[in-house]
Design a protein around this motif. Structure first.
Motif, PDB file in Angstrom:
ATOM      1  N   ILE A  99      27.127   3.727   1.549  1.00 11.28           N
ATOM      2  CA  ILE A  99      26.262   3.074   0.572  1.00 11.28           C
ATOM      3  C   ILE A  99      27.106   2.744  -0.652  1.00 11.28           C
ATOM      4  O   ILE A  99      27.990   3.501  -1.032  1.00 11.28           O
ATOM      5  N   GLU A 100      26.813   1.596  -1.271  1.00 14.76           N
ATOM      6  CA  GLU A 100      27.673   1.070  -2.331  1.00 14.76           C
ATOM      7  C   GLU A 100      26.863   0.701  -3.568  1.00 14.76           C
ATOM      8  O   GLU A 100      25.983  -0.166  -3.496  1.00 14.76           O
ATOM      9  N   PRO A 101      27.152   1.311  -4.711  1.00 17.85           N
ATOM     10  CA  PRO A 101      26.555   0.825  -5.960  1.00 17.85           C
ATOM     11  C   PRO A 101      27.098  -0.566  -6.292  1.00 17.85           C
ATOM     12  O   PRO A 101      28.313  -0.785  -6.277  1.00 17.85           O
ATOM     13  N   ILE A 102      26.204  -1.502  -6.593  1.00 11.94           N
ATOM     14  CA  ILE A 102      26.572  -2.896  -6.863  1.00 11.94           C
ATOM     15  C   ILE A 102      26.068  -3.273  -8.249  1.00 11.94           C
ATOM     16  O   ILE A 102      24.923  -2.970  -8.607  1.00 11.94           O
ATOM     17  N   THR A 150      22.825   0.937  -8.315  1.00 11.68           N
ATOM     18  CA  THR A 150      23.828   0.362  -9.216  1.00 11.68           C
ATOM     19  C   THR A 150      24.816   1.382  -9.767  1.00 11.68           C
ATOM     20  O   THR A 150      25.864   0.986 -10.272  1.00 11.68           O
ATOM     21  N   ARG A 151      24.523   2.668  -9.683  1.00 11.04           N
ATOM     22  CA  ARG A 151      25.330   3.676 -10.366  1.00 11.04           C
ATOM     23  C   ARG A 151      25.955   4.663  -9.383  1.00 11.04           C
ATOM     24  O   ARG A 151      25.344   5.078  -8.402  1.00 11.04           O
ATOM     25  N   LEU A 159      35.643  -0.586  -7.021  1.00 12.03           N
ATOM     26  CA  LEU A 159      36.077  -0.355  -8.401  1.00 12.03           C
ATOM     27  C   LEU A 159      35.672  -1.490  -9.332  1.00 12.03           C
ATOM     28  O   LEU A 159      35.494  -1.281 -10.533  1.00 12.03           O
ATOM     29  N   TYR A 160      35.519  -2.681  -8.782  1.00 11.54           N
ATOM     30  CA  TYR A 160      35.027  -3.816  -9.576  1.00 11.54           C
ATOM     31  C   TYR A 160      33.612  -3.533 -10.074  1.00 11.54           C
ATOM     32  O   TYR A 160      33.326  -3.641 -11.271  1.00 11.54           O
ATOM     33  N   HIS A 161      32.718  -3.151  -9.181  1.00 17.53           N
ATOM     34  CA  HIS A 161      31.345  -2.847  -9.588  1.00 17.53           C
ATOM     35  C   HIS A 161      31.306  -1.645 -10.521  1.00 17.53           C
ATOM     36  O   HIS A 161      30.548  -1.627 -11.504  1.00 17.53           O
ATOM     37  N   ALA A 166      38.946  -5.506  -6.978  1.00 19.23           N
ATOM     38  CA  ALA A 166      38.969  -6.876  -7.506  1.00 19.23           C
ATOM     39  C   ALA A 166      39.196  -6.761  -9.005  1.00 19.23           C
ATOM     40  O   ALA A 166      38.896  -5.727  -9.623  1.00 19.23           O
ATOM     41  N   GLY A 167      39.720  -7.816  -9.595  1.00 19.27           N
ATOM     42  CA  GLY A 167      39.962  -7.814 -11.028  1.00 19.27           C
ATOM     43  C   GLY A 167      38.680  -7.984 -11.829  1.00 19.27           C
ATOM     44  O   GLY A 167      37.728  -8.626 -11.388  1.00 19.27           O
TER      45      GLY A 167
END
Length: 279
Positions: A142-145, A156-157, A179-181, A212-213
């Motif tokens: 699962i990914e916070p976005i 999100t967190r 790491l971008y999010h 991503a930057g």
């Protein structure tokens, strides 16, 4: 030492999708990921992997009606049967591709329903899906976005993702740390990495990373994230998983846009080759 995977939904878009495998391998990648692999027969995708010596490291479970704006259905009450069919499809695809990680998207908050009900649905669905995935020897992520790129997304967190994984307690349910999010929502990427990966904090719940930057979501070079320090810290903390390159090349639209922007990565790929060549 982490290994870098090319996200073929974001990189090499100057080529048709099925030609991106060869382009990634030619540039030194040995792993790939993408958003959704369902537009092509899985056996055809597997043939591309085998032809170019690539490993498929991550893709997303079906997200509902993406074209209509849906961004996952795991947290949507009333969609449980569809969610289960999607997980079954994803696990079948993962088996064919030899992929051991599947990202499960939560979905957008439904304003007409209590948010507590949506979190409860999310937790129940993830627990069921993790059990199915364990039988298939697949890790669910699962990914916070961040809410700028994806307004209204439920998760999100980082703290919420780690809490949910801990509460469910399935060993194969882990956090996908982009790491971008993380930088956009919470900042302090180095602190979050230390908290998630340092052995004194217990077993890591990080199953995959992406970079991503910030700003711009271009190559992970100059910007708000000190990526040389990030990669050094990741090595120090012993993370040996994959890092997905999920960014938009600055020169998108030009021929060889992806290859032209890989200067940041080449020292890492060379270092990896030397490490793997050492007896």
């Amino acid at each position: 030492m982490p290994r870098f995977a090319a996200n073929l939904s974001w990189l090499y878009t100057e080529h048709p999708f099925l030609d991106r495998f060869a382009a990634a391998a030619s540039d030194g990648f040995d792993g790939i990921e993408c958003l959704f692999p369902y537009e092509h027969p899985a056996h055809e995708l597997r043939a591309r992997l085998d032809a170019h010596g690539l490993c498929w490291v991550l893709f997303n479970a079906p997200p509902g009606n993406w074209a209509a704006g849906e961004r996952g259905i795991a947290a949507l009450p009333g969609r449980e049967a569809e969610f289960r069919r999607g997980i079954e499809q994803a696990l079948h695809t993962a088996h064919t591709l030899g992929c051991t990680r599947v990202h499960v998207m939560a979905g957008l908050v439904q304003p007409a329903l209590p948010v507590e009900q949506q979190w409860a649905t999310y937790q129940h669905n993830l627990a069921w899906a993790a059990a199915q995935a364990a039988s298939a020897q697949v890790k669910l992520l699962i990914e916070p976005i961040n809410p700028i790129d994806m307004p209204g997304y439920l998760l999100t967190r980082q703290a919420d993702a780690h809490r949910l994984v801990a509460e469910i307690g399935a060993p194969n349910l882990l956090v996908q740390m982009d790491l971008y999010h993380c930088q956009i929502v919470e900042g302090e990427v180095l602190s979050w990495l230390t908290g998630a990966l340092h052995p004194q904090h217990g077993p890591s719940r990080i199953g995959h990373m992406q970079v991503a930057g910030v700003p711009g979501r271009h190559e992970p070079e100059a910007g708000a994230i000190d990526y040389p320090a990030v990669f050094e810290l990741i090595d120090q903390l012993g993370y040996a998983g994959w890092i997905g390159c999920e960014y938009r090349p600055r020169l998108t639209g030009q021929a060889d846009a992806t290859r032209a922007g890989l200067g940041w990565l080449r020292p890492h790929l060379d270092r990896q080759r030397n490490a793997w060549a050492t007896p």
